[in-house]
Scaffold this active site. Sequence first.
Site, short mmCIF file in Angstrom:
data_model
loop_
_atom_site.label_atom_id
_atom_site.label_comp_id
_atom_site.label_asym_id
_atom_site.label_seq_id
_atom_site.Cartn_x
_atom_site.Cartn_y
_atom_site.Cartn_z
N VAL A 1 -6.52 -3.08 6.81
CA VAL A 1 -8.05 -2.12 6.97
C VAL A 1 -8.82 -2.89 8.21
O VAL A 1 -9.50 -2.15 9.03
CB VAL A 1 -8.92 -2.29 5.99
CG1 VAL A 1 -10.05 -1.45 6.02
CG2 VAL A 1 -8.11 -1.50 4.73
N ASP B 1 -10.73 -2.82 -4.57
CA ASP B 1 -10.02 -3.09 -3.32
C ASP B 1 -9.41 -2.16 -2.73
O ASP B 1 -8.91 -2.29 -1.80
CB ASP B 1 -8.92 -4.10 -4.36
CG ASP B 1 -7.80 -4.52 -3.19
OD1 ASP B 1 -8.16 -5.08 -2.26
OD2 ASP B 1 -6.83 -4.13 -3.35
N LEU C 1 -2.22 -7.19 0.92
CA LEU C 1 -2.19 -7.14 2.50
C LEU C 1 -3.39 -6.03 2.91
O LEU C 1 -3.49 -5.76 4.01
CB LEU C 1 -0.89 -6.83 2.97
CG LEU C 1 -0.23 -8.10 2.98
CD1 LEU C 1 1.27 -7.73 3.41
CD2 LEU C 1 -0.21 -9.31 3.65
N ARG C 2 -3.93 -5.47 1.94
CA ARG C 2 -4.99 -4.04 2.45
C ARG C 2 -6.03 -4.85 3.18
O ARG C 2 -6.33 -4.21 4.18
CB ARG C 2 -5.59 -3.86 1.22
CG ARG C 2 -4.71 -2.84 0.55
CD ARG C 2 -5.32 -1.70 -0.56
NE ARG C 2 -4.71 -0.87 -1.12
CZ ARG C 2 -4.50 -1.05 -2.67
NH1 ARG C 2 -4.90 -2.30 -3.14
NH2 ARG C 2 -3.46 -0.47 -3.11
N GLY C 3 -6.35 -6.01 2.94
CA GLY C 3 -7.48 -6.77 3.86
C GLY C 3 -7.04 -6.73 5.13
O GLY C 3 -7.95 -6.44 6.10
#
Length: 349
Positions: free
Chosen positions: A291, A205, A286-288
């Site tokens: 990015v 992830d 919230l990385r998705g």
Amino acid sequence: MNKIQNQTRPVFPFTAIIGQEEMKLALILNVIDPKIGGVMIMGDRGTGKSTTIRAIADLLPEIEVVKDDLFNSHLKDYDLMSDSIKDKLEKGQILSTEWIKVPMIDLPLGATEDRLCGTIDIEKALSEGIKTFEPGLLAKANRGILYVDEVNLLDDHLVDILLDAAASGWNTVEREGISIRHPSRFVLVGSGNPEEGELRPQLLDRFGMHAEIRTVKDPSLRVQIVEQRSDFDKDPYACINKFAQKQDDLKTLISKAQNNLSSVVIDYSLRVKISEICSVLNVDGLRGDIVTNRAAKAFAAYQGKNEVDLQDVKKVIVLCLRHRLRKDPLDTIDSGNKVNQVVDEILPG
């Protein structure tokens, strides 16, 4: 002529690589905006992963570094400067600089933590009161690319250190109460073969993007790839000259995109749609979202645009989200069908 040629090892031209568009795009976007967070490239053996990764470094413009500095320090950017350079500047010292190629550092599979992070000479520190730091690969990779082949076979502890440094941009080494910190901003590129096992979902992830590559099935394309490689092995410099113009054009595109990136905007309604897609796909954290926003901006800049549109998001979103859907370590990574299905529902047209 031969003398000049032999000084540097010839690199297969990036623009000569046939196919594998997904991997090439992911690498280009990461060098345009290193804050995307690197790319994990998984695919069959012998599909040109290492060749492509080494070729991208050759496309990047040279960087200005402080001469004789261990960390490739930037003279004007505080975040890319080692503490010793900061001290010298505060004391008013005049520092000279030089231009170097972007560092391309390989992390060998059997590397130790000391080789990766660097070591402090404790004996010298205690006896003479001097902090002597032997830099590791994280120091050498600052402002460059750090490549880890077979990253899925690397010890989880080392992968954690790598990802922490890539995310924070700093590496801290502590031994016996002595601490040294230095900048370590790099594009992390990992590659591996899925047959040898996947990374744990928690580690996966943290890679910004995930590119999948497959062996080319078309016989005529396979012949073309083999001929291209044979030509390079026979006379690398003739092959490099043949693609020199294409290489220069792509270099210019990347350089312009890097300079224009800060002026690219993404409309609020489109950002909401991106977050809606992440929510429907049940992406943890919230990385998705972050990015995908960054990658869409980088792709827009790459095309010379100042605003992100629907097609830019569609082009990058599978690369940014497919590896974040895997909750169980025993699951396989989605090839992109699930992401595309939700994208088509929320972003029609």
